[in-house]
Design a protein around this motif. Structure first.
Motif, mmCIF file in Angstrom:
data_model
loop_
_atom_site.group_PDB
_atom_site.id
_atom_site.type_symbol
_atom_site.label_atom_id
_atom_site.label_comp_id
_atom_site.label_asym_id
_atom_site.label_seq_id
_atom_site.Cartn_x
_atom_site.Cartn_y
_atom_site.Cartn_z
ATOM 1 N N VAL A 70 0.865 -1.191 0.000
ATOM 2 C CA VAL A 70 0.000 0.000 0.000
ATOM 3 C C VAL A 70 0.897 1.235 0.000
ATOM 4 N N GLY A 71 0.689 2.090 -0.974
ATOM 5 C CA GLY A 71 1.470 3.317 -1.089
ATOM 6 C C GLY A 71 2.781 3.160 -1.813
ATOM 7 N N ASP A 72 3.117 1.949 -2.207
ATOM 8 C CA ASP A 72 4.393 1.711 -2.884
ATOM 9 C C ASP A 72 4.238 0.597 -3.907
ATOM 10 N N GLN A 73 3.202 0.697 -4.713
ATOM 11 C CA GLN A 73 2.922 -0.378 -5.660
ATOM 12 C C GLN A 73 3.939 -0.455 -6.785
ATOM 13 N N THR A 74 4.735 0.604 -6.982
ATOM 14 C CA THR A 74 5.697 0.600 -8.086
ATOM 15 C C THR A 74 7.116 0.887 -7.613
#
Length: 132
Positions: A70-74
């Motif tokens: 969550v918040g760092d999908q990439t």
């Protein structure tokens, strides 16, 4: 042949806080919010105003590995590209709503762009392509 991406899943911690950000701050439209009690979740879909095919599925993380993304999908790269027909209108509206911009507006060969962070930390381009 005609194909399109209808939904992109965006992992969220909480449906209601995500809805507040996307609907209240960004002005997205709530397309659907349907309980799925047998799975303990909701089917929550939002769409940018004026969009016909592109929609986000706000998917609450349901496992530790999902919650970690969550918040760092990439991995820190810009994840989504929100195109607009009026960059300065939307930029000023988002700023006044408290949206955090992490890169200032700039003119690029492809258009006017600035980078903002969603409520969980994912990076987005706000982009008005050249000629629009």
């Amino acid at each position: 042949m005609k194909q399109s991406l209808g939904l992109v899943s965006l992992l969220v911690d909480d449906y209601d806080e995500a809805l507040h950000f996307f609907v209240e701050k960004l002005g997205f439209l709530l397309v659907e919010d349907t309980p799925v009690p047998e799975q303990g979740k909701r089917w929550v879909v939002v769409s940018p105003p004026g969009a016909c095919e592109s929609r986000l599925l706000l998917a609450r993380a349901s496992s530790k590995p999902q919650a970690a993304r969550v918040g760092d999908q990439t991995g820190g790269r810009v994840f989504l590209f929100l195109q607009t027909d009026d960059f300065w209108r939307d930029y000023e509206r988002y700023r006044s709503a408290g949206v955090e911009f992490v890169r200032d507006p700039r003119e690029e060969p492809y258009g006017t762009v600035a980078v903002f962070r969603d409520l969980y930390g994912n990076l987005w381009d706000l982009l008005q392509p050249k000629g629009h």
